[in-house]
Design a protein around this motif. Structure first.
Motif, short mmCIF file in Angstrom:
data_model
loop_
_atom_site.label_atom_id
_atom_site.label_comp_id
_atom_site.label_asym_id
_atom_site.label_seq_id
_atom_site.Cartn_x
_atom_site.Cartn_y
_atom_site.Cartn_z
N LEU A 1 0.83 -1.21 0.00
CA LEU A 1 0.00 0.00 0.00
C LEU A 1 0.86 1.25 0.00
O LEU A 1 0.60 2.21 -0.70
N ALA B 1 2.04 2.02 -3.35
CA ALA B 1 1.01 2.37 -4.33
C ALA B 1 0.46 3.77 -4.07
O ALA B 1 0.04 4.45 -4.99
N HIS B 2 0.43 4.17 -2.84
CA HIS B 2 -0.11 5.49 -2.50
C HIS B 2 0.95 6.26 -1.72
O HIS B 2 1.74 5.66 -1.00
N PHE B 3 0.91 7.56 -1.87
CA PHE B 3 1.82 8.37 -1.08
C PHE B 3 0.99 9.25 -0.17
O PHE B 3 0.24 10.09 -0.62
#
Lengths: 136, 838
Positions: free
Chosen positions: B173, B176-178
């Motif tokens: 995760l 995939a996301h910042f």
């Protein structure tokens, strides 16, 4: 000529006729300005919801229409009345495709299609209590 | 974010999973090489041919299959244990998701559904390794080769910083996301999964995707046999196993499509079972070409004609399956489909996959086409094979027409670069304004033609050049009597229905015709020739489906629309205007057709609110002829501020033998934003001049002014006594006009520093607010201001739609799939018998 050749020719003829018919049925995406110019015909217009303008669905008055403002791809905003109930997650829609025509200064849509953001995009990372939007 | 020691992550799973993905990838390549080499090393296919390539290939494919199954197992393990450090887990499950939806959550995403597909490919691969005998190596070569591309989609390999090959389900995760939350090492204790889309939280989501993907996967089997036939120049022998598997695939894929239709109709708020949505079309089109292929194979096996078209249809079917995957998963459908996936960066991989299959098969076919045997003489128009071939051609047309329209976004994408090259303006072709009417208008003729062809060709025989004497007489009598009976039947059914469009009459008439002719065949089957029973069952099913489609489509009408009773005019069968009506709780609303509906009550179960709608139907004299209750429901989320958020509506349908009443209810709160509501409180204060003892009215209450309290009021949140205040407390008794409930209230008025102040009082349950505005000592009166809050209305917006003859659609479709399935079983039994006698 052989029967298969005749059959082939007939098939090609029907195929061409059908493709012409499909091409005739197909329309093009237009914009509000064009729909005002050609107010007699139906138009399909792609645009985005103006979230800062009122979205009105009042089932107590009329359960079969709702109104909102949409900005088309050329940047023109127009009031839209859509002849159905307000679709689910309407406010979250990324893109709207309307089918309808101009009537008395309002775009009356008899069909609406929404493109909603997928789960992957712009999803807030839900934490217990606070929500933190990822800034991709 | 480098260098942070995160707490509580289970990184070993991801590493193991990624390792298994690479293992699956390399073993698929190894299996491909081995089976290709093995196939080329055996000049004549034989299951006895000793070759080490077979052993290596088997071992490699077995390892590959076990890797895929282990990957799936790992993902389930992650999902069940809610390892939110993995993006796929976070995006598809949540703490509140019931365990029974873990399968649905698994194949909700692209990666999971690709894995489901690969899983079936592996299972089918295992089955072929044990049953395909001499065909094993070429067929498995095709399977392994295709699996290489599938693993590509989940590879998750980065080339440089920007180019990504495939999307790995083991992506973290935090990669995939910042988000700022990933600065905290114990971020895992603070996050929750997003869960499964509420629309998909239903048992159809558990059974539909596995069936459909088994259907998708199984189309590869006849295609692989076709490739094997071309490859090894075994232009006749490949058709026996291909036909058996083609029938299997047709039955499963068809069942999967049918399940999708039933799901849309039974459990989703679409109000229909088929909408010609691009995603629906994408799975229907390969099924049509597959069925065409089954028919040409039947011809080819009996007569030697149509071998070429059999090759083409099976390969085309798999190509179209991949094309439909491209359409639904690349994001290209965009604005034209309700339920396509959005882009995931797999577009180019899909295009390459499509290109390899397309060019590869065209190349192979072209290379071998001169070798494919075909009888010198042409089919005679008096032979069954000729008309079956014509029927297959009709089905190819059907597939082509649907594809041409569904692919409009692809035309845009293909044409625009060319237009730009020539300096022209870009085009932006849109689908037809009324897609449903568009497809119906074309496919209606396909239905008519297929019904006619499948009707009379049943009376014809293979390899008969002419029809004379007794045979001609019999043919004319059979077809003629069925024709006359069909016209009578059509008139008997269509006249009372009120449908006017002659096209629908024609469709129903031809449907009856094929039912009758095939019934005769079915009787023949019972008296000896069992082989024809499956085709008769399938064709009767087709005829029943046509009739059901006409009735449920043309005569479907919403119970609220005065103009709803459509006279069967040709046009948009799904026109959805004026189908909603408002029903307040406890009230009865009259509908058309003698129906009325009462919204009796609602209750909450878990995250669902359930509504009870009582329907009553009276005849013209006012006698009750029917009553029933439906319980549509909505799924909801409770927000932290206590208000409810609407997430999905589930219909409830009352089934009768001859028709259905579909009902859907959406409650008032689903349309309102509670914050907006408070802002839009539009009711106004109304002034009332009253003396002690007077009674005054508001819209919903009446109020008696009892008098004043002389004592200084106690301190409260709204009023604190200060030196010099002159407070007055008015005592009022409020009575509700409707319920008679009463309540005594006190409202404070005070003068402070020569200014007047008041403290309004609100009685929630009576919807009333009161304040004492000022005093008029000369007249001995007080000025009160009151306002009735608009009562929170409690209602549901109901849709009720009648679907006549819908059961014919289901019955017809089930018979078609049953026919395919029975035919497969018959062929397997036949083969077993053959082997036993050999």
């Amino acid at each position: 000529m052989k029967k298969t050749q005749i059959l082939g020719l007939i098939a090609i003829a029907i195929a061409i006729a059908a493709l012409i018919a499909i091409a005739g049925d197909a329309s093009t995406y237009t914009d509000f300005a064009t729909s005002i110019e050609q107010s007699n015909s139906n138009h399909q217009i792609v645009g985005t919801l103006r979230a800062d303008q009122p979205i009105v669905y009042n089932p107590e008055e009329d359960a079969n229409s709702f109104s909102f403002y949409m900005k088309d791809k050329k940047g023109m905003t127009q009031k839209v009345v859509c002849l159905q109930e307000k679709p689910q997650d309407f406010e979250r829609s990324e893109e709207i495709v309307l089918t309808g025509k101009m009537q008395d200064g309002v775009f009356v849509a008899h069909h609406i299609q929404l493109k909603c953001p997928s789960k992957y995009q712009d999803e807030a990372i839900k934490t217990k209590g606070v929500s933190i939007v990822s800034n991709e | 974010m480098e260098g942070i020691a995160y707490i509580g992550e289970h990184l070993w799973i991801g590493q193991l999973g990624q390792l298994l993905i690479f293992l699956a990838f390399s073993t698929a390549i190894l299996a491909t090489i081995s089976f290709v080499a093995g196939t080329n090393a055996t000049p004549v296919l034989s299951d006895k041919a000793p070759t080490n390539w077979r052993k290596i290939g088997r071992l490699a494919f077995l390892t590959h299959g076990l890797s895929i199954i282990s990957i799936i197992g790992l993902i389930f393990f992650m999902m069940i244990n809610k390892y939110y450090e993995y993006e796929y887990v976070w995006a598809h499950v949540s703490n509140s998701l019931p365990f029974r939806y873990v399968f649905s959550a698994f194949w909700e995403g692209q990666e999971g559904s690709f894995l489901l597909w690969m899983f079936w490919n592996c299972i089918l691969g295992f089955a072929l390794m044990t049953t395909a005998k001499k065909w094993e190596m070429p067929v498995m070569a095709v399977f392994s080769f295709i699996q290489v591309f599938f693993v590509f989609f989940i590879l998750g390999l980065y080339v440089g910083d920007d180019v990504r090959i495939g999307a790995s389900p083991f992506m973290l995760l935090r990669n995939a996301h910042f988000a700022p939350i990933f600065n905290t090492p114990n971020y895992l204790t603070q996050i929750e999964g997003t869960g499964l889309n509420p629309l998909l939280q239903n048992y159809w989501m558990t059974i539909h995707p596995p069936t459909l993907f088994l259907g998708f996967a199984s189309t590869l089997v006849p295609c692989a046999f076709a490739v094997a036939g071309l490859w090894k120049k075994e232009h006749r022998a490949w058709m026996q196993p291909a036909l058996k598997w083609g029938l299997f695939s047709g039955a499963i894929l068809g069942t999967g499509i049918l399940m999708g239709g039933v799901w849309a109709y039974e459990a989703l708020s679409f109000g229909g079972y088929w909408a010609w949505d691009p995603v629906e079309n994408a799975s229907l089109v390969p099924w049509i070409t597959l069925v065409a292929g089954i028919h040409t194979t039947l011809v080819a096996r009996s007569t030697g004609y149509s071998i070429k078209s059999s090759y083409i249809f099976y390969i085309l079917t798999f190509f179209l399956i991949v094309y439909s995957t491209f359409l639904t998963r690349s994001g290209i459908l965009g604005e034209t489909s309700v339920h396509a996936f959005t882009e995931m960066g797999l577009e180019w991989q899909l295009v390459i996959f499509l290109g390899v299959i397309g060019l590869g098969s065209i190349g192979l076919y072209w290379f071998r086409s001169r070798d494919i045997p075909a009888p010198e003489r042409e089919e005679s128009v008096y032979s069954k094979e000729f008309w079956m071939f014509v029927g297959s051609l009709v089905m190819l047309f059907s597939a082509g027409l649907i594809t041409a329209t569904t692919s409009i976004p692809v035309w845009n994408a293909l044409l625009n670069p060319i237009y730009e090259l020539f300096g022209k303006t870009r085009v932006n072709i849109a689908p037809p304004e009324d897609v449903v009417a568009h497809h119906n208008n074309f496919q209606l003729w396909i239905g008519v033609l297929v019904a006619i062809l499948s009707g009379f060709s049943q009376f014809m025989l293979y390899k008969k050049d002419e029809m004379t004497g007794e045979r001609l007489k019999q043919f004319l009598i059979s077809v003629g009597s069925c024709f006359v009976l069909a016209i009578i039947g059509m008139y008997a059914i269509m006249k009372p229905s009120g449908i006017q469009a002659w096209q629908y009459w024609l469709l129903v008439g031809t449907g009856i015709f094929t039912i009758l002719t095939n019934l005769i065949h079915l009787f023949k089957a019972f008296s000896g020739n069992v082989k024809v029973s499956s085709s008769a069952i399938a064709h009767i099913g087709f005829g029943l489906m046509l009739i059901g489609v006409v009735f449920s489509g043309a005569l479907k009408y919403p119970l609220f629309d005065e103009f709803g009773q459509i006279e069967g005019i040709l046009g948009d069968l799904n026109k959805q205007t004026s189908k909603n009506t408002l029903v307040p709780i406890g009230q009865t609303v009259a509908l058309n057709d003698g129906f009325s509906v009462t919204y009796t009550k609602n209750w909450t179960e878990g995250n669902a609110q359930i509504f009870e709608l009582s329907f009553l139907r009276k005849d013209k004299e006012g006698n009750i002829i029917d009553r029933f209750v439906t319980n549509p429901n909505v799924l909801l989320d409770s927000l932290p501020n206590g208000s409810l958020k609407f997430s999905a509506a589930n219909p409830d349908t009352k089934h009768y033998l001859h028709r259905d009443v579909f009902t859907l209810a959406v409650p008032n709160w689903a349309f309102l934003d509670p914050v907006e509501e408070a802002k839009n409180d539009t009711s106004k204060w109304m002034a009332k001049h009253v003396a002690v003892g007077d009674t005054f009215y508001t819209r919903q209450n009446y109020i008696v002014y009892k008098g004043n309290e002389s004592t200084v009021p106690e301190d409260s949140d709204n009023y604190t006594y200060q030196q010099g205040d002159v407070p007055v407390t008015a005592i009022l008794e409020v009575f509700s006009l409707s319920s008679g409930a009463s309540e005594t209230i006190r409202t404070i008025y005070y003068i402070r520093d020569r200014q007047q102040f008041n403290v309004p009082v609100t009685v929630e349950k009576l919807g009333l607010s009161v304040r004492l505005l000022t005093m008029m000592p000369e007249e001995g009166k007080m000025v009160f201001e009151v306002k009735d809050k608009t009562p929170k209305s409690n209602y549901v917006v109901v849709q009720a739609i009648i679907f006549p003859g819908i059961n014919l659609v289901w019955l017809g479709c089930i018979m078609m799939m049953g026919g395919l399935f029975i035919s497969m079983l018959q062929r397997m039994a036949q083969k077993r018998k053959q082997q036993a006698t050999e």
